[in-house]
Design an enzyme around this catalytic site. Structure first.
Site, PDB file in Angstrom:
ATOM      1  CB  ALA A 242      -0.937  -0.017   1.210  1.00 45.74           C
ATOM      2  CG  HIS A 243      -0.971   5.039   0.710  1.00 48.57           C
ATOM      3  ND1 HIS A 243      -2.179   4.383   0.766  1.00 48.57           N
ATOM      4  CD2 HIS A 243      -0.921   5.807   1.824  1.00 48.57           C
ATOM      5  CE1 HIS A 243      -2.823   4.736   1.856  1.00 48.57           C
ATOM      6  NE2 HIS A 243      -2.083   5.600   2.510  1.00 48.57           N
ATOM      7  CG  ASN A 244       3.087   7.144   2.050  1.00 47.43           C
ATOM      8  OD1 ASN A 244       1.935   7.295   1.665  1.00 47.43           O
ATOM      9  ND2 ASN A 244       3.990   8.088   1.952  1.00 47.43           N
TER      10      ASN A 244
END
Length: 324
Positions: A242-244
């Site tokens: 997922a993001h980051n």
């Protein structure tokens, strides 16, 4: 100031233009919205959890969206902007700077690659490349591949078939197997009763040298920061980042593992198949996570964990014997 090469940015804006319901003593011009650790004196940042108080204390941002309880962690040089819901206001501000980044609109600059421009790259059939892309020598691209604008691919890479690459910088000697989607928008929105408010994701994906993605992996780009896969780190088939998410060097991640947003994985970490890592966690170096485990809290260096919730291996075996 580093320009975002993947997304068109508006601004700069005066603080009074960004927060028109607040009164400010001075006219401050804000050039961008960034994370606590990346913000400069011309940027706005945010603090929504005490978990990031250590980053808040050293931030160089001139202003920070935060709450009454968290403002005390900010340095004197950073002006707190007090709101009720940090993520809601952050979403609105990010949309102001990046109004076209809340949806992944297909790249309209895609064209078949010119052999004269990529003379040392081998392409399969039905490949489309966006403007300003860079592809290193001796790289092989399979069939039915989309490489959107400004993507960078290093030398000696192998990019399989049925792949989409966007908002990404790929190092040298990287392998991406068939069916992967890299640099796509993550699962970010503010739930509202009538219409959810999509959160723009304006970061990118960085794949370091000698890393590999197995077939059908999905790697979300960062929201404000970046999603990073370290050197010599290998992901098996059907892994989702997922993001980051940031994964260190020399890691091994088996099939169908899912890592929720903003978790940070150290170096030399092994994760067994179908394990799940919750968001905003820190996994230390030399950690081993057993297959099917559910990690819901930080793990220090050198620990082997198993089970749901994941506990140290000795504790897991002891509990298993009790239940037999």
């Amino acid at each position: 100031m580093i320009k975002n090469i993947f997304f068109k940015q508006k601004g700069p804006f005066l603080l009074s233009q960004i927060f028109d319901n607040k009164v400010f003593k001075f006219k401050k011009k804000i050039f961008n919205i960034k994370s606590l650790e990346e913000a400069t004196s011309s940027d706005l940042t945010f603090l929504d959890s005490i978990k990031y108080s250590h980053l808040a204390k050293s931030t160089k941002a001139s202003c920070c969206i935060t709450t009454e309880k968290l403002k005390f962690f900010l340095p004197d040089s950073c002006e707190p902007i007090i709101v009720k819901n940090v993520l809601f206001d952050l979403c609105k501000v990010t949309r102001k700077f990046y109004p076209d980044a809340d949806l992944d609109i297909p790249d309209t600059t895609l064209k078949k690659p010119f052999k004269s421009k990529f003379s040392k790259v081998r392409f399969g059939n039905n490949v489309f490349v966006g403007k300003n892309c860079k592809i290193g020598k001796n790289t092989i691209i399979g069939s039915n591949v989309i490489i959107e604008h400004d993507v960078v691919i290093g030398e000696n890479c192998v990019i399989g078939s049925q792949i989409v690459l966007k908002n990404s910088i790929i190092g040298n000697n990287v392998v991406i197997q068939d069916g992967c989607k890299v640099g796509v928008k993550g699962f970010g929105f503010i739930p509202l009763k009538e219409k959810n408010l999509r959160f723009p994701h304006v970061g990118k994906v960085l794949m370091k040298d000698n890393s590999e993605l197995g077939a059908n992996c999905t790697i979300d780009r960062g929201s404000l920061g970046d999603t990073i896969i370290g050197k010599n780190t290998f992901l098996d088939n059907q892994v989702h980042l997922a993001h980051n998410v940031k994964i260190g060097n020399n890691c091994m991640v088996a099939g169908q593992v899912g890592l929720a947003g903003s978790s940070v994985i150290g170096n030399n970490v092994s994760i067994g198949g179908q394990a799940g890592i919750s968001g905003h966690l820190k996994i230390g170096n030399n950690v081993k996570i057993g297959g099917g485990s559910g990690v819901v809290k930080d793990i220090p260096d050198g620990i082997t964990v198993m089970g749901y919730p994941a506990v140290p291996l000795k504790e897991f075996l002891k509990n298993t014997k009790k239940n037999d």
